[in-house]
Design a protein around this motif. Structure first.
Motif, PDB file in Angstrom:
ATOM      1  N   SER B   2       1.224  -1.321   0.287  1.00 16.54           N
ATOM      2  CA  SER B   2       0.434   0.107  -0.078  1.00 16.54           C
ATOM      3  C   SER B   2       0.819   1.585   0.163  1.00 16.54           C
ATOM      4  CB  SER B   2      -1.346  -0.057   1.526  1.00 16.54           C
ATOM      5  OG  SER B   2       0.133   0.625   2.744  1.00 16.54           O
ATOM      6  N   GLU B   3       0.501   2.316  -0.449  1.00 17.49           N
ATOM      7  CA  GLU B   3       1.026   3.929  -0.571  1.00 17.49           C
ATOM      8  C   GLU B   3       1.113   3.986   1.059  1.00 17.49           C
ATOM      9  OE1 GLU B   3       0.592   6.406  -4.017  1.00 17.49           O
ATOM     10  OE2 GLU B   3      -0.261   7.524  -2.880  1.00 17.49           O
ATOM     11  N   ASP B  32      -0.118   7.362   5.536  1.00 20.69           N
ATOM     12  CA  ASP B  32      -0.480   6.078   4.856  1.00 20.69           C
ATOM     13  C   ASP B  32      -1.996   5.779   3.965  1.00 20.69           C
ATOM     14  OD1 ASP B  32      -2.798   5.644   7.239  1.00 20.69           O
ATOM     15  OD2 ASP B  32      -1.327   4.274   7.921  1.00 20.69           O
ATOM     16  N   ALA B  33      -2.276   5.024   3.509  1.00 21.17           N
ATOM     17  CA  ALA B  33      -3.538   4.765   2.472  1.00 21.17           C
ATOM     18  C   ALA B  33      -4.875   4.947   3.911  1.00 21.17           C
ATOM     19  CB  ALA B  33      -3.538   3.508   1.945  1.00 21.17           C
ATOM     20  N   ARG B 105      -2.331  13.859  -4.014  1.00 14.84           N
ATOM     21  CA  ARG B 105      -3.427  12.990  -4.892  1.00 14.84           C
ATOM     22  C   ARG B 105      -4.123  13.483  -6.240  1.00 14.84           C
ATOM     23  NH1 ARG B 105      -2.463   9.556  -1.343  1.00 14.84           N
ATOM     24  NH2 ARG B 105      -3.186   9.153   1.011  1.00 14.84           N
TER      25      ARG B 105
END
Lengths: 296, 110
Positions: B2-3, B32-33, B105
């Motif tokens: 996960s990103e 975190d995501a 984003r």
């Protein structure tokens, strides 16, 4: 004997003094001379002596090469490297060549012998002659930061040339040191028998001269002084030399004609009979500091 | 994987300003995501004479970052970040950490 011409500050006249001494040395003291430019970042002694370069050699720094297949990622090399030149990122062992000082510690500590010595060119050592003056200098590769490696290579070349001659024919060596008091300058003066500090009597000049005295005095070599661009009396400089017991061997006048001559690449002894006499006298005074002579 | 976005930052929160420096950034906010944040202090790199960028790259990689938002990355740090496959977005200075994250984003969504 070896004489290093140094200064705390750039632009004080190291090369002027080095070139002047080289050009009159044999006449003054009846001995052959070798001039070496150790200011490898910006060599300029050749502009005044105009040597014919006959040989050039590549100077390398030993850098580590990692065999990624053999590496266990233990991190011992990263731990010991003071310069961040070897590291492990994620699963990738990496070497940053530019940051490596060539100390070899990483090769020594690698428990699985995954590292082997490689080479990075730091510059070239050139040698030749200007008339009867033997000449050696170094040219640092553009962008290279590790000048002490090349300075030591130039010094080694000088040593090699001397070793090839019988003792009676070995020249006296004049070392044109880089400015400042850090690693390059320390490496340059390390092998000298006598250090000449060139100083200009300005506030900046005197400040950096004091730093140079502080840096070089612990080497325990005779320290002497040449004042360049000497104009009005400088009580501060006089007091410093007296306090540190530094003999002032010569004062080159602050003279526009000298500056113009320098700008055209002329040698100080050629500029006037007075300049010539000053250079001959300086050479004789320095030769009198020969290490053997001091014991006699 | 996960990103995890790391933003070079002058402080530990989303309202602190993005630090334009990478290797000598005060610290990193890691997001975190799920939107949870952590702060990674980078003071030790600020005191290094050299190799700060490489050391910082190692530090954020080990903390799990996969994307970096910062001002400017030097050449050695860029090589280090590339070797661990971290995506780098430069030119994020002049924003807060939260604004930089939103810009990233949005840019990614578009």
């Amino acid at each position: 004997m070896r004489i290093a011409i140094a200064s705390g500050k750039g632009g004080t006249g190291k090369t002027t003094v080095s070139a002047a001494l080289a050009s009159v040395w044999t006449e003054a003291v009846s001995r052959p001379v070798l001039a070496a430019d150790l200011d490898v970042e910006e060599p300029n002694l050749h502009l005044f002596l105009r040597p014919v370069i006959t040989e050039a050699h590549v100077a390398n720094l030993e850098i580590p090469v990692i065999d990624a297949a053999a590496c266990t990622r233990c991190g011992a090399c990263r731990e010991i490297c003071q310069f961040g030149a070897v590291t492990i990122l994620g699963d990738t062992p990496l070497v940053f060549d530019d940051m490596c000082h060539g100390c070899g510690a990483c090769l020594a500590v690698c428990p699985v012998a995954a590292m082997s010595p490689g080479a990075r060119e730091v510059g070239r050592v050139e040698e030749g002659a200007a008339g009867s003056i033997a000449f050696v200098n170094g040219r640092l590769r553009v962008g290279e930061a590790m000048s002490p490696v090349l300075i030591r290579a130039v010094t080694a070349r000088v040593n090699g040339k001397l070793a090839a001659l019988p003792e009676s024919e070995r020249p006296d060596v004049l070392l044109d040191a880089p400015p400042g008091v850090s690693c390059p300058a320390q490496n340059a003066v390390a092998t000298a028998d006598v250090i000449v500090l060139v100083v200009e009597p300005t506030p900046f000049g005197i400040h950096d001269f004091a730093l140079a005295v502080e840096a070089f005095a612990p080497l325990g070599k005779p320290l002497t002084v040449v004042v360049n661009k000497a104009g009005e009396a400088s009580p501060e400089l006089d007091a410093l030399c007296r306090r540190e017991n530094l003999p002032v061997l010569a004062a080159i006048p602050d003279d526009r004609a000298i500056a113009e001559g320098y700008a055209r690449g002329r040698l100080l002894p050629e500029m006037s009979p007075a300049c010539r006499a000053l250079c001959l006298d300086l050479a004789r005074q320095l030769a009198a500091l020969r290490p053997e002579a001091r014991h006699a | 994987m996960s990103e995890v976005v790391a933003v070079s930052s002058e402080g530990p929160t989303l309202d602190d300003a993005v630090d334009a420096r990478f290797g000598r950034a005060a610290g990193f906010v890691l997001i975190d995501a799920a939107g949870g944040t952590r702060y990674l202090d980078n003071g030790a790199s600020q005191a290094m004479a050299h190799g700060a960028g490489i050391e910082t790259a190692r530090r954020i990689a080990e903390a799990g970052a996969t994307v970096l938002l910062t001002g400017v990355v030097g050449p050695k740090a860029a090589a280090a970040l590339k070797s661990v496959g971290l995506a780098v977005v430069e030119g994020m200075e002049g924003r807060t950490v939260g604004q930089a994250l939103a810009a990233y984003r949005q840019g990614k969504g578009a």
